[in-house]
Design a protein around this motif. Structure first.
Motif, PDB file in Angstrom:
ATOM      1  N   MET A   1       0.839  -1.216   0.000  1.00  0.00           N
ATOM      2  CA  MET A   1       0.000   0.000   0.000  1.00  0.00           C
ATOM      3  C   MET A   1       0.867   1.257   0.000  1.00  0.00           C
ATOM      4  O   MET A   1       1.688   1.454   0.884  1.00  0.00           O
ATOM      5  N   ALA A   2       0.641   2.092  -0.978  1.00  0.00           N
ATOM      6  CA  ALA A   2       1.360   3.364  -1.077  1.00  0.00           C
ATOM      7  C   ALA A   2       0.943   4.287   0.060  1.00  0.00           C
ATOM      8  O   ALA A   2      -0.198   4.244   0.507  1.00  0.00           O
ATOM      9  N   ALA A   3       1.858   5.116   0.525  1.00  0.00           N
ATOM     10  CA  ALA A   3       1.544   6.096   1.567  1.00  0.00           C
ATOM     11  C   ALA A   3       0.459   7.041   1.051  1.00  0.00           C
ATOM     12  O   ALA A   3       0.569   7.562  -0.057  1.00  0.00           O
ATOM     13  N   GLN A   4      -0.585   7.235   1.853  1.00  0.00           N
ATOM     14  CA  GLN A   4      -1.711   8.070   1.408  1.00  0.00           C
ATOM     15  C   GLN A   4      -1.642   9.496   1.945  1.00  0.00           C
ATOM     16  O   GLN A   4      -2.338  10.381   1.464  1.00  0.00           O
ATOM     17  N   HIS A   5      -0.850   9.724   2.978  1.00  0.00           N
ATOM     18  CA  HIS A   5      -0.725  11.050   3.604  1.00  0.00           C
ATOM     19  C   HIS A   5      -2.072  11.651   3.982  1.00  0.00           C
ATOM     20  O   HIS A   5      -2.313  12.841   3.781  1.00  0.00           O
ATOM     21  N   VAL A   6      -2.956  10.791   4.498  1.00  0.00           N
ATOM     22  CA  VAL A   6      -4.246  11.254   5.017  1.00  0.00           C
ATOM     23  C   VAL A   6      -4.064  11.476   6.508  1.00  0.00           C
ATOM     24  O   VAL A   6      -3.660  10.556   7.221  1.00  0.00           O
ATOM     25  N   LYS A   7      -4.309  12.690   6.984  1.00  0.00           N
ATOM     26  CA  LYS A   7      -4.129  12.957   8.413  1.00  0.00           C
ATOM     27  C   LYS A   7      -5.234  13.847   8.968  1.00  0.00           C
ATOM     28  O   LYS A   7      -6.110  14.281   8.229  1.00  0.00           O
ATOM     29  N   GLY A   8      -5.111  14.152  10.265  1.00  0.00           N
ATOM     30  CA  GLY A   8      -6.003  15.102  10.926  1.00  0.00           C
ATOM     31  C   GLY A   8      -7.454  14.720  10.813  1.00  0.00           C
ATOM     32  O   GLY A   8      -7.816  13.561  10.966  1.00  0.00           O
ATOM     33  N   LYS A   9      -8.276  15.717  10.497  1.00  0.00           N
ATOM     34  CA  LYS A   9      -9.719  15.541  10.468  1.00  0.00           C
ATOM     35  C   LYS A   9     -10.153  14.515   9.425  1.00  0.00           C
ATOM     36  O   LYS A   9     -11.075  13.740   9.620  1.00  0.00           O
ATOM     37  N   LYS A  10      -9.474  14.539   8.308  1.00  0.00           N
ATOM     38  CA  LYS A  10      -9.784  13.610   7.215  1.00  0.00           C
ATOM     39  C   LYS A  10      -9.556  12.164   7.683  1.00  0.00           C
ATOM     40  O   LYS A  10     -10.368  11.285   7.414  1.00  0.00           O
ATOM     41  N   ALA A  11      -8.455  11.953   8.395  1.00  0.00           N
ATOM     42  CA  ALA A  11      -8.152  10.608   8.911  1.00  0.00           C
ATOM     43  C   ALA A  11      -9.221  10.204   9.934  1.00  0.00           C
ATOM     44  O   ALA A  11      -9.708   9.070   9.907  1.00  0.00           O
ATOM     45  N   ASP A  12      -9.595  11.136  10.820  1.00  0.00           N
ATOM     46  CA  ASP A  12     -10.639  10.850  11.826  1.00  0.00           C
ATOM     47  C   ASP A  12     -11.922  10.393  11.147  1.00  0.00           C
ATOM     48  O   ASP A  12     -12.567   9.449  11.568  1.00  0.00           O
ATOM     49  N   GLN A  13     -12.271  11.119  10.081  1.00  0.00           N
ATOM     50  CA  GLN A  13     -13.492  10.828   9.332  1.00  0.00           C
ATOM     51  C   GLN A  13     -13.444   9.428   8.727  1.00  0.00           C
ATOM     52  O   GLN A  13     -14.404   8.679   8.795  1.00  0.00           O
ATOM     53  N   ILE A  14     -12.318   9.103   8.154  1.00  0.00           N
ATOM     54  CA  ILE A  14     -12.181   7.800   7.508  1.00  0.00           C
ATOM     55  C   ILE A  14     -12.189   6.688   8.553  1.00  0.00           C
ATOM     56  O   ILE A  14     -12.827   5.654   8.357  1.00  0.00           O
ATOM     57  N   ILE A  15     -11.531   6.899   9.671  1.00  0.00           N
ATOM     58  CA  ILE A  15     -11.515   5.883  10.735  1.00  0.00           C
ATOM     59  C   ILE A  15     -12.937   5.677  11.275  1.00  0.00           C
ATOM     60  O   ILE A  15     -13.371   4.544  11.477  1.00  0.00           O
ATOM     61  N   ALA A  16     -13.659   6.775  11.451  1.00  0.00           N
ATOM     62  CA  ALA A  16     -15.057   6.673  11.904  1.00  0.00           C
ATOM     63  C   ALA A  16     -15.872   5.865  10.896  1.00  0.00           C
ATOM     64  O   ALA A  16     -16.714   5.035  11.263  1.00  0.00           O
ATOM     65  N   PHE A  17     -15.615   6.103   9.628  1.00  0.00           N
ATOM     66  CA  PHE A  17     -16.318   5.360   8.572  1.00  0.00           C
ATOM     67  C   PHE A  17     -15.954   3.881   8.625  1.00  0.00           C
ATOM     68  O   PHE A  17     -16.830   3.010   8.532  1.00  0.00           O
ATOM     69  N   LEU A  18     -14.674   3.565   8.802  1.00  0.00           N
ATOM     70  CA  LEU A  18     -14.239   2.156   8.856  1.00  0.00           C
ATOM     71  C   LEU A  18     -14.943   1.414  10.002  1.00  0.00           C
ATOM     72  O   LEU A  18     -15.269   0.240   9.873  1.00  0.00           O
TER      73      LEU A  18
END
Ligand code: HEC
Length: 126
Positions: free
Chosen positions: A105-122
């Motif tokens: 998996m290539a580094a996505q450089h998703v951080k901060g609020k965007k990462a929180d959002q994605i983790i909540a979605f997962l």
């Protein structure tokens, strides 16, 4: 008059659904090119149930990073996902304790609020 109430009702429902849709739209745009949000494996493993699961254990997927894991794999919690979504290449070295460890998996450089959002979605993918 009836039409106005109908419209207000529709707006209300759309408003209530807005938050999860926003989270999904973010996750989709960043992850969906490689991952399904179901059990199905594609270029990457299916992400259904990934939150709280042991790394590298999605059925039927041929992982690269699992060969660097000594002992028990880590569990995908907030902390591990945050590091992974930012820089999976770096994270896999830290998680395995092996400076030579690699991941497909290539580094996505998703951080901060965007990462929180994605983790909540997962977390909703059960
Ligand atoms: C360019 C393709 C690509 C993109 C984009 C991508 N991934 Fe991945 N992902 C992969 C691949 C390939 C693997 C398997 C890595 C390996 O085997 O080394 C993986 C593995 C994972 C794992 C480990 C799963 C497990 O079963 O242990 C997680 C979690 C993950 N990705 C989450 C995400 C999320 C969330 C996003 C969106 C922000 C994302 N990925 C974007 C390709 C991608």
């Amino acid at each position: 008059m009836k039409k106005i109430w109908l419209m207000l009702g529709v707006l209300g429902v759309v408003g209530m659904m807005g938050a999860p849709i926003a989270a999904q739209a973010g996750a989709e745009s960043r992850c969906k090119s490689c991952h399904s949000f179901s059990d199905k494996n594609g270029m990457g493993p299916g992400l259904k149930g990934v939150y709280g699961s042991k790394a590298g254990t999605h059925p039927g997927y041929k992982y690269k990073f699992t060969k660097y894991i000594k002992g028990e794999p880590w569990v995908w919690d907030d902390e591990h996902l945050r590091a992974w979504l930012d820089d999976s290449k770096k994270a896999v070295k830290a998680f395995t304790g092996n400076p030579k460890a690699k991941t497909k998996m290539a580094a996505q450089h998703v951080k901060g609020k965007k990462a929180d959002q994605i983790i909540a979605f997962l977390k909703t993918l059960k």
